[in-house]
Scaffold this active site. Sequence first.
Site, PDB file in Angstrom:
ATOM      1  N   TYR A 284     -19.781  15.240 -14.184  1.00  0.00           N
ATOM      2  CA  TYR A 284     -20.250  13.859 -14.093  1.00  0.00           C
ATOM      3  C   TYR A 284     -21.101  13.706 -12.816  1.00  0.00           C
ATOM      4  O   TYR A 284     -20.738  14.233 -11.759  1.00  0.00           O
ATOM      5  CB  TYR A 284     -19.036  12.913 -14.062  1.00  0.00           C
ATOM      6  CG  TYR A 284     -19.375  11.533 -13.600  1.00  0.00           C
ATOM      7  CD1 TYR A 284     -20.330  10.761 -14.268  1.00  0.00           C
ATOM      8  CD2 TYR A 284     -18.779  10.986 -12.471  1.00  0.00           C
ATOM      9  CE1 TYR A 284     -20.655   9.491 -13.828  1.00  0.00           C
ATOM     10  CE2 TYR A 284     -19.097   9.709 -12.029  1.00  0.00           C
ATOM     11  CZ  TYR A 284     -20.041   8.973 -12.710  1.00  0.00           C
ATOM     12  OH  TYR A 284     -20.377   7.723 -12.273  1.00  0.00           O
TER      13      TYR A 284
ATOM     14  N   ARG B  20       0.842  -1.205   0.000  1.00  0.00           N
ATOM     15  CA  ARG B  20       0.000   0.000   0.000  1.00  0.00           C
ATOM     16  C   ARG B  20       0.881   1.261   0.000  1.00  0.00           C
ATOM     17  O   ARG B  20       0.549   2.265  -0.627  1.00  0.00           O
ATOM     18  CB  ARG B  20      -0.947  -0.011   1.213  1.00  0.00           C
ATOM     19  CG  ARG B  20      -1.693   1.303   1.414  1.00  0.00           C
ATOM     20  CD  ARG B  20      -2.913   1.206   2.328  1.00  0.00           C
ATOM     21  NE  ARG B  20      -2.717   0.415   3.515  1.00  0.00           N
ATOM     22  CZ  ARG B  20      -1.953   0.752   4.566  1.00  0.00           C
ATOM     23  NH1 ARG B  20      -1.314   1.904   4.589  1.00  0.00           N
ATOM     24  NH2 ARG B  20      -1.840  -0.052   5.600  1.00  0.00           N
TER      25      ARG B  20
ATOM     26  N   LYS C 183     -11.698   5.303 -18.294  1.00  0.00           N
ATOM     27  CA  LYS C 183     -12.155   5.739 -19.629  1.00  0.00           C
ATOM     28  C   LYS C 183     -11.026   5.591 -20.660  1.00  0.00           C
ATOM     29  O   LYS C 183     -10.587   4.495 -20.903  1.00  0.00           O
ATOM     30  CB  LYS C 183     -12.684   7.172 -19.550  1.00  0.00           C
ATOM     31  CG  LYS C 183     -13.543   7.453 -18.309  1.00  0.00           C
ATOM     32  CD  LYS C 183     -14.744   6.543 -18.218  1.00  0.00           C
ATOM     33  CE  LYS C 183     -15.559   6.913 -16.980  1.00  0.00           C
ATOM     34  NZ  LYS C 183     -16.499   5.888 -16.569  1.00  0.00           N
TER      35      LYS C 183
ATOM     36  N   ASP D  28     -10.672  18.088 -14.199  1.00  0.00           N
ATOM     37  CA  ASP D  28     -10.977  16.704 -14.569  1.00  0.00           C
ATOM     38  C   ASP D  28     -10.915  16.649 -16.093  1.00  0.00           C
ATOM     39  O   ASP D  28     -11.782  17.162 -16.791  1.00  0.00           O
ATOM     40  CB  ASP D  28     -12.360  16.332 -14.033  1.00  0.00           C
ATOM     41  CG  ASP D  28     -12.747  14.883 -14.348  1.00  0.00           C
ATOM     42  OD1 ASP D  28     -12.166  14.305 -15.271  1.00  0.00           O
ATOM     43  OD2 ASP D  28     -13.661  14.367 -13.671  1.00  0.00           O
TER      44      ASP D  28
HETATM   45  N1  PLP Z   1     -14.986  12.122 -14.019  1.00  0.00           N
HETATM   46  C1  PLP Z   1     -15.675  11.975 -15.159  1.00  0.00           C
HETATM   47  C2  PLP Z   1     -15.699  13.107 -16.155  1.00  0.00           C
HETATM   48  C3  PLP Z   1     -16.395  10.804 -15.409  1.00  0.00           C
HETATM   49  O1  PLP Z   1     -17.095  10.695 -16.559  1.00  0.00           O
HETATM   50  C4  PLP Z   1     -16.370   9.775 -14.439  1.00  0.00           C
HETATM   51  C5  PLP Z   1     -17.121   8.518 -14.656  1.00  0.00           C
HETATM   52  O2  PLP Z   1     -17.874   8.409 -15.604  1.00  0.00           O
HETATM   53  C6  PLP Z   1     -15.639   9.964 -13.259  1.00  0.00           C
HETATM   54  C7  PLP Z   1     -14.955  11.150 -13.084  1.00  0.00           C
HETATM   55  C8  PLP Z   1     -15.631   8.929 -12.171  1.00  0.00           C
HETATM   56  O3  PLP Z   1     -14.732   7.904 -12.492  1.00  0.00           O
HETATM   57  P1  PLP Z   1     -14.895   6.398 -12.002  1.00  0.00           P
HETATM   58  O4  PLP Z   1     -16.167   5.872 -12.587  1.00  0.00           O
HETATM   59  O5  PLP Z   1     -13.654   5.755 -12.522  1.00  0.00           O
HETATM   60  O6  PLP Z   1     -14.954   6.437 -10.509  1.00  0.00           O
END
Ligand code: PLP
Length: 392
Positions: A104, A52, A201, A176
């Site tokens: 999101y 970890r 993604k 993000d």
């Molecule tokens: N940020 C964006 C723009 C996303 O589209 C997503 C998930 O769809 C996330 C963060 C969250 O990621 P995770 O599903 O890997 O936790």
Amino acid sequence: MSVKNRTSLATRVIHSGHEPDPATGAVVPPLYTATTYVQDGIGKNRGYDYSRSGNPTRQRVEACLADLENAQAAFVFPSGLSAASTMLATLKPGAKIVAHEDLYGGVYRLLAQVGPAMSGCKVDLVDFCDIDALTTAAKGADLLWFETPSNPLLKIVDLTAVAKIAREVDAITVCDSTFASPCGQLPLDHGIDVVMHSATKFLGGHSDLLGGVLSVSENAKDGLADRIGYLQNALGAVMCPSDCALLLRSLRTLALRVERQTTSAAFLAEKLTANAADLGIAEVIYPGLATHPGHTIATRQMSNFGALISLRLMGGLDRVERVLTATHLFHFAVSLGSVESLIQHPASLTHAAVAEEHREKISIGNDLIRLSVGCEDTADLAADLEAAFSQR
Ligand code: PLP
């Protein structure tokens, strides 16, 4: 050895973190699954004590990601949301966060619901494309958080303008950049402090791993990278070694995949726009279209316009559902950025956690669908969409 700043991104995705194993010469690095390491004496080890706190496979993928983003350091987490919650944990209790109104749904839930309950943080949602509104809202803020392109409306936020506003109020910026990937934009080069990705993604790219990344700028406040590294260990928010190896392998094709995906998406967006009336489409949202309000900023700060297209359909929810279930190559499923194309319905899926009034305010209605363009043949994808949209 880092290949940073000497080679292009398409070369770095293949070589960074992938240096041959010094012990054997293996061109694919070994996967270290061990959770614990033999100690040579008290306070004496060979760089590792417990997985970890440090793992050679994780270090390789983190070195690769830091190199791709031009960051001082990168940290990988078990999911994008785990990366986001670790970032929030760097803040003092009661901190003020100003976040983009289009996010999101899971990040919205974390910021608007979970964060305030856990740490007493206050979150204001504003349109980061409205620079005057952002300048006013940012006064007294500790953190500015946004996505560009945003999910699902594909709004484009001016990275340099946000970095400037944040510097004036001494706030940390988190972008993000999941929808762009490092092959689409490099937010740290525009003055942003931390870039976040859901590695689930484009970075993973095959719908077979969950992951998240935080990469920290050389110019971020002293101690921020160390604090994130400390919290990654203290909160136990580490990506498992086998997923680190899978992610490192997947990153090798990132540039190829993204090039194909974004070229196809640009073609499909133009084609859907040209035939919108015949296909029952009220609006095509894609930053590459000259009509997109963020097109000029996207042209300046992005190297392509992404592989996501959002559409508003005519004909009500019944028709929307027929289209969602009529495509054969575009699977009706959440997520994005993978080699296979996906089609989804934000209002009922990815953004179901967003308060209904907020969805209405920013126009995430039942008519909105989102496409993630994969690596299939472009003409096959166009034919798939055309057949599904033509059904009445
Ligand atoms: N940020 C964006 C723009 C996303 O589209 C997503 C998930 O769809 C996330 C963060 C969250 O990621 P995770 O599903 O890997 O936790």
